[in-house]
Design a protein around this motif. Structure first.
Motif, short mmCIF file in Angstrom:
data_model
loop_
_atom_site.label_atom_id
_atom_site.label_comp_id
_atom_site.label_asym_id
_atom_site.label_seq_id
_atom_site.Cartn_x
_atom_site.Cartn_y
_atom_site.Cartn_z
N THR A 94 0.84 -1.21 0.00
CA THR A 94 0.00 0.00 0.00
C THR A 94 0.87 1.26 0.00
OG1 THR A 94 -1.61 -1.24 1.29
CG2 THR A 94 -1.96 1.12 1.14
N ALA A 95 1.99 1.23 0.74
CA ALA A 95 2.90 2.39 0.76
C ALA A 95 3.45 2.64 -0.66
CB ALA A 95 4.04 2.15 1.74
N ALA A 96 3.87 1.56 -1.32
CA ALA A 96 4.43 1.71 -2.68
C ALA A 96 3.36 2.20 -3.65
CB ALA A 96 5.02 0.38 -3.14
N LYS A 97 2.14 1.70 -3.48
CA LYS A 97 1.05 2.16 -4.37
C LYS A 97 0.79 3.65 -4.16
CE LYS A 97 -3.89 1.31 -5.31
NZ LYS A 97 -3.90 2.29 -6.37
N ARG A 98 0.85 4.06 -2.91
CA ARG A 98 0.60 5.48 -2.61
C ARG A 98 1.71 6.36 -3.19
NH1 ARG A 98 -2.95 8.04 1.27
NH2 ARG A 98 -3.40 9.94 0.11
N LEU A 99 2.96 5.85 -3.12
CA LEU A 99 4.07 6.59 -3.74
C LEU A 99 3.78 6.75 -5.23
CD1 LEU A 99 7.14 4.71 -2.16
CD2 LEU A 99 6.61 7.14 -1.81
N SER A 100 3.42 5.62 -5.85
CA SER A 100 3.16 5.61 -7.29
C SER A 100 2.00 6.55 -7.64
CB SER A 100 2.85 4.16 -7.69
OG SER A 100 2.62 4.07 -9.05
N ASP A 101 0.92 6.47 -6.87
CA ASP A 101 -0.26 7.32 -7.12
C ASP A 101 0.07 8.81 -6.95
OD1 ASP A 101 -1.69 5.03 -7.50
OD2 ASP A 101 -2.76 5.09 -5.58
N THR A 102 1.11 9.09 -6.14
CA THR A 102 1.46 10.50 -5.87
C THR A 102 2.61 10.95 -6.78
OG1 THR A 102 0.90 9.89 -3.58
CG2 THR A 102 1.71 12.10 -3.89
N GLY A 103 2.97 10.13 -7.74
CA GLY A 103 3.94 10.55 -8.75
C GLY A 103 5.36 10.09 -8.50
N ILE A 104 5.61 9.28 -7.47
CA ILE A 104 6.96 8.77 -7.23
C ILE A 104 7.01 7.33 -7.75
CG2 ILE A 104 8.72 8.22 -5.45
CD1 ILE A 104 8.16 11.21 -5.53
N HIS A 105 7.73 7.14 -8.84
CA HIS A 105 7.78 5.79 -9.44
C HIS A 105 9.12 5.11 -9.23
CE1 HIS A 105 3.94 6.78 -11.14
NE2 HIS A 105 4.46 7.92 -11.59
N ASP A 106 10.08 5.88 -8.68
CA ASP A 106 11.43 5.34 -8.48
C ASP A 106 11.52 4.76 -7.06
OD1 ASP A 106 14.09 4.80 -8.27
OD2 ASP A 106 14.77 6.88 -8.49
N PHE A 107 11.12 3.50 -6.93
CA PHE A 107 11.21 2.82 -5.63
C PHE A 107 11.54 1.35 -5.85
CE2 PHE A 107 6.75 3.02 -6.96
CZ PHE A 107 6.47 1.67 -7.09
N ALA A 113 -0.62 3.49 3.62
CA ALA A 113 -1.09 4.60 2.79
C ALA A 113 -0.59 5.93 3.37
CB ALA A 113 -2.61 4.58 2.73
N ASP A 114 -0.65 6.07 4.68
CA ASP A 114 -0.26 7.33 5.33
C ASP A 114 1.24 7.60 5.12
OD1 ASP A 114 -0.71 9.56 7.23
OD2 ASP A 114 0.65 8.42 8.50
N GLY A 122 3.35 6.17 2.96
CA GLY A 122 3.68 6.33 1.53
C GLY A 122 3.43 7.76 1.08
N TYR A 123 2.33 8.33 1.52
CA TYR A 123 1.97 9.70 1.13
C TYR A 123 2.95 10.71 1.73
CZ TYR A 123 -0.94 13.76 0.16
OH TYR A 123 -1.39 14.97 -0.30
N ARG A 124 3.27 10.53 3.03
CA ARG A 124 4.21 11.45 3.69
C ARG A 124 5.55 11.47 2.96
NH1 ARG A 124 2.90 12.83 9.20
NH2 ARG A 124 1.00 11.76 9.84
N VAL A 125 6.04 10.26 2.62
CA VAL A 125 7.35 10.17 1.97
C VAL A 125 7.29 10.78 0.57
CG1 VAL A 125 9.09 8.54 1.09
CG2 VAL A 125 8.10 8.21 3.38
N ALA A 126 6.21 10.56 -0.14
CA ALA A 126 6.08 11.15 -1.49
C ALA A 126 6.11 12.67 -1.39
CB ALA A 126 4.77 10.68 -2.13
N ILE A 127 5.39 13.23 -0.44
CA ILE A 127 5.35 14.69 -0.30
C ILE A 127 6.73 15.21 0.13
CG2 ILE A 127 4.26 16.62 0.96
CD1 ILE A 127 2.45 15.21 -1.13
N ARG A 128 7.41 14.47 1.03
CA ARG A 128 8.76 14.87 1.44
C ARG A 128 9.67 14.97 0.21
NH1 ARG A 128 12.72 14.31 5.75
NH2 ARG A 128 10.97 14.78 7.07
N LEU A 129 9.57 13.95 -0.66
CA LEU A 129 10.46 13.92 -1.84
C LEU A 129 10.13 15.03 -2.83
CD1 LEU A 129 10.67 10.08 -2.36
CD2 LEU A 129 12.59 11.59 -1.85
N GLN A 130 8.85 15.40 -2.86
CA GLN A 130 8.47 16.43 -3.83
C GLN A 130 8.80 17.84 -3.33
OE1 GLN A 130 4.45 15.17 -4.42
NE2 GLN A 130 5.00 13.81 -6.11
#
Ligand SMILES: Cc1cc2nc3c(=O)[nH]c(=O)nc-3n(C[C@H](O)[C@H](O)[C@H](O)COP(=O)(O)OP(=O)(O)OC[C@H]3O[C@@H](n4cnc5c(N)ncnc54)[C@H](O)[C@@H]3O)c2cc1C
Length: 504
Positions: free
Chosen positions: A29-42, A452-453, A455-463
């Motif tokens: 779910t974390a990886a899916k959330r990264l992907s859904d938030t635009g982070i595909h490099d995992f 999900a939570d 994954g989203y936090r990490v995606a936003i951190r990276l962005q």
């Protein structure tokens, strides 16, 4: 594949933005959330040769009723979807939503469909009801009210140990109330039992197939999923990245990631703190984190599967059979799969034990456990002929080094602040899993929400940017005991919705 490397040769590590460690519900779910938030490099790294973690099906016994299948599929780990949809608020359990979107077969558990045995005496519905009322009166008073009374002990087990995988004395009243409220009141009291061969893990595989390349949902071909690699070191000494060292049957490898999401069970994390060489954090985790990891318990829940010939079935045709033993938790519950809606004609009955009894059966032979159960069944059914079961199997959860138990439980005296410390990130290293969920620890939906939570936090951190959700999570140093005041029960401390009033 991570790039093979000798220890120390970090330049050769496979580079990625996020390493997701573990491919259970939280990791996927974390990886899916990264992907859904635009982070595909995992890269997702998993010890086992399959997705799913503690959602794990097993082919058991012999299916004589079907021409197409030889065996029955049983679930060794998660089996129920706890709570479906709240008819008033229309809030749904996300796992139920996934099940509705798939061909997963489930059957509603009916707990009133239980036969109760006080030793060899089968109780009438009225007697059974009387015991439940007695228990309700005693419940919450003193433990002595139930002590020495097999019926009270059995009912207490069915109310508490069966769900929490540990005894009442080991369980926080506060957090078990939070858990029951969050699932039963927030979703519903309906529990759906998952039946093979569709397999509970197919839901997680289907999630994975929404963002990973695949042939079929069960066969992921994406190079970002690395199976059969065990993480043995997480090295966060560099200011700019984290090195994750893994080993497979053939070689050692490494991955260099900007951020890491660790979804290993509390059992695995506790073994690491004990100095177990199997997994090391460099530098050591700070004491607020290790204290929080050690504060939570790992409960164990064991299902012991037995199959007789259908013609030999000797038990009543109810979904559940509760057995009151003078020794609490000694084979108290049997579930009948040879019944309409489940696997009629299968001759399968399974016993459930939890907590200390699980740890005990994990250490003994199949033969010994089989003897004990047969003895209990002979006591319950003194006038029936009970042959040896033809098939017998149980998993030994406390011994598997990729989980060390079944699911977390919160003991007495643990505060909300300690639980938030369990969730909080340590620099580039983030934590998610059923055990980090304040509301739904232990449950599959807890693992989902936490994955999900984070994954989203990490995606936003990276962005980048200045959004609060991408910042370091709150943690508490110093004394963190005691009951948190109502105003602390808010989302900054991991609480999903107002349980004890709104924040002022
Ligand atoms: C017997 C049993 C009964 C249950 N019943 C229910 C139920 O009826 N309903 C319900 O909702 N929930 C139930 N649960 C709980 C549910 O299964 C869990 O809450 C959920 O599956 C946890 O998901 P997770 O992603 O947090 O952890 P996991 O599923 O444990 O995922 C973590 C992953 O990390 C991997 N890993 C660990 N160490 C390493 C390492 N060093 N290197 C690489 N990979 C590693 C593991 O192999 C695993 O795949 C049950 C669990 C058990 C065991």
């Amino acid at each position: 594949e991570p790039i093979p490397t000798e220890k120390g040769d970090d330049k050769a590590c496979r580079k990625t933005k996020v390493a997701v460690l573990g491919a259970g519900m939280a990791g996927i779910t974390a990886a899916k959330r990264l992907s859904d938030t635009g982070i595909h490099d995992f890269v997702i790294v998993e010890n086992n040769d399959r997705i799913g973690g503690r959602v794990w099906a097993h082919e058991f016994g012999k299916d004589n009723t079907s021409s197409s299948r030889d065996t029955y599929t049983v679930e060794l780990g998660a089996n129920w979807i706890h709570g479906d949809r709240n008819n008033d608020s229309c809030v749904s359990n996300p796992i139920w939503e996934m099940a509705e979107d798939s061909s997963l077969r489930t059957h509603l558990s009916d707990y009133s469909n239980t036969t109760v045995f006080d030793s060899s005496v089968k109780l009438s519905d009225e007697e059974n009801y009387r015991w439940y009322s007695e228990f309700s009166k005693a419940f919450g008073k003193t433990k002595e009210d139930a002590e020495g009374n097999p019926m009270m002990l059995a009912i207490e087990w069915a109310h508490i140990d069966w769900e929490l995988a540990q005894s009442a004395v080991n369980s926080s009243r506060l957090f078990s109330t939070v858990s029951f409220k969050s699932t039963e009141d927030y979703f519903s009291r309906r529990n759906h039992f998952v039946l093979g061969p569709s397999r509970y893990a197919s839901l997680i595989e289907k999630q994975a197939a929404t963002f990973l390349e695949h042939e079929t949902a069960g066969s992921i071909t994406d190079s970002r999923l690395v199976l059969q690699h065990r993480v043995y070191e997480i090295n966060a000494t560099s200011p700019s990245s984290v090195i994750i060292r893994t080993k497979s049957a053939r070689k050692k490898s490494c991955i260099e990631a900007e951020q890491v999401i660790v979804t290993f069970s509390i059992g695995v994390l506790q073994h690491m703190i004990e100095g177990n060489e199997a997994l090391t954090f460099i530098p050591e985790l700070p004491s607020w984190k290790t204290k929080a990891i050690n504060a939570v318990d790992m409960g164990t829940y064991t299902k012991i599967f037995m199959q007789w010939r259908h013609g030999d079935v000797f038990w009543p045709d109810t979904q559940f059979i509760l057995h009151a033993s003078p020794r609490q938790g000694y084979y108290p519950m049997f579930q009948n799969l040879d019944i309409e809606g489940f696997h009629p004609g299968s001759g399968i009955l399974f016993a459930t034990v939890t907590g200390e009894e699980s740890l005990r059966v994990d250490r003994q032979s199949d033969e010994r456990t089989k003897r004990e159960i047969l003895q209990v069944l002979h006591t319950m059914f003194p006038n029936k002929h009970i042959p040896e079961p033809e098939h017998f199997f149980y998993p030994r959860w406390s011994t598997y080094d990729w989980v060390y138990g079944s699911y977390s439980n919160v003991p007495t005296g643990v505060s909300l602040f300690t639980r938030q410390n369990l969730r909080a990130n340590v620099g580039r290293v983030w934590f998610a899993g059923e055990h980090t969920s304040i509301n739904w620890f232990g449950f599959l939906h807890g693992a989902y929400y936490e994955g999900a939570d984070i994954g989203y936090r990490v995606a936003i951190r990276l962005q980048g940017g200045n959004r609060k959700v991408g910042k370091d999570m709150t943690y508490y140093e110093g004394p963190v005991e005691g009951v948190a005041p109502p105003e602390e029960w808010f989302e900054g401390n991991g609480v999903a919705f107002a349980l004890f009033g709104e924040r002022t």
